[in-house]
Design an enzyme around this catalytic site. Structure first.
Site, PDB file in Angstrom:
ATOM      1  N   GLY A 184       0.788  -1.224   0.000  1.00  0.00           N
ATOM      2  CA  GLY A 184       0.000   0.000   0.000  1.00  0.00           C
ATOM      3  C   GLY A 184       0.819   1.272   0.000  1.00  0.00           C
ATOM      4  O   GLY A 184       1.996   1.268   0.305  1.00  0.00           O
ATOM      5  N   SER A 185       0.198   2.374  -0.343  1.00  0.00           N
ATOM      6  CA  SER A 185       0.828   3.690  -0.376  1.00  0.00           C
ATOM      7  C   SER A 185      -0.096   4.655  -1.098  1.00  0.00           C
ATOM      8  O   SER A 185      -1.226   4.834  -0.676  1.00  0.00           O
ATOM      9  CB  SER A 185       2.211   3.633  -1.021  1.00  0.00           C
ATOM     10  N   ARG A 186       0.365   5.262  -2.201  1.00  0.00           N
ATOM     11  CA  ARG A 186      -0.453   6.260  -2.869  1.00  0.00           C
ATOM     12  C   ARG A 186      -0.157   6.283  -4.362  1.00  0.00           C
ATOM     13  O   ARG A 186       0.979   6.054  -4.779  1.00  0.00           O
ATOM     14  CB  ARG A 186      -0.146   7.637  -2.276  1.00  0.00           C
TER      15      ARG A 186
END
Length: 215
Positions: A184-186
């Site tokens: 996950g992240s952006r």
């Protein structure tokens, strides 16, 4: 053009490419301790959490098939719209936050040729932090029917590896898998000037399905 289809195949969920360095050691450790626990029950203290961890990682690294949505520009990531920001050059940045529970595979927002892909070193702040723009990231430029579109994969506090699936010069179909951000992240997508976003802050998106514009 790649043969990576985004057509829906009910019941079929594959694992994302690029997860082996994380998944295989965990699976091996869980299997080994489970076998040892049959001889000595004390090994069950290690086998149980490793088995749970393996199940969690199989879920984290799932890569379901998708049917592309009808919009011109599709979401490149599963997650929640974190911000929508007008840019000085007339574009609009749509930032999508991916939690560890979201699918981590990113997809092409529309049919394109990859004109450039640049890895930029940086930090590993949580992706919801306003300064995460300075994190480790991969900046993509896509030549599309709407002109140049910029897409940025940003690593978060846990996701310390971005794995591109295609290279500069590749032709990608809309909703085609283009890369993975582990844990996950952006993902930021810059809508071209004159294109109004069809999503709002807080809205959930599905990669390759949710439309980001009204076209």
């Amino acid at each position: 053009m790649s043969h990576d289809s985004a057509s829906h195949q009910p019941g079929r969920v594959r694992l994302a490419r690029g997860v082996s360095p994380w998944l295989l050691p965990t699976v091996a450790a869980a299997a080994a301790t489970s076998l040892l626990s049959r001889r000595d029950r004390r090994w069950a203290l290690a086998a149980a959490p490793l088995t749970v961890l393996t199940g969690g990682m199989l879920w984290f690294f799932r890569d379901p098939e998708r049917t592309p949505g009808p919009a011109r520009i599709l979401s490149p990531a599963d997650g929640v719209v974190q911000s929508i920001d007008p840019w000085p050059d007339g574009r609009t940045r749509v930032a999508i936050f991916m939690s560890p529970l979201d699918v981590h595979v990113n997809r092409a927002p529309l049919a394109a040729t990859v004109t450039s892909m640049e890895h930029v070193a940086g930090g590993f702040l949580p992706a919801f932090n306003k300064d995460s723009d300075k994190n480790e990231r991969v900046v993509w430029h896509l030549d599309t029917a709407l002109g140049d579109i910029e897409l940025v994969q940003i690593a978060g506090a846990v996701a310390r590896r971005i794995v591109p699936y295609v290279t500069t010069g590749a032709k990608v179909a809309r909703a085609e898998r283009i890369g993975l951000i582990r844990f996950g992240s952006r993902v930021d997508l810059y809508l071209p000037e004159g294109v109004a976003p069809a999503v709002s802050v807080g809205q959930r998106t599905v990669a390759g399905v949710t439309g980001l514009d009204h076209g």
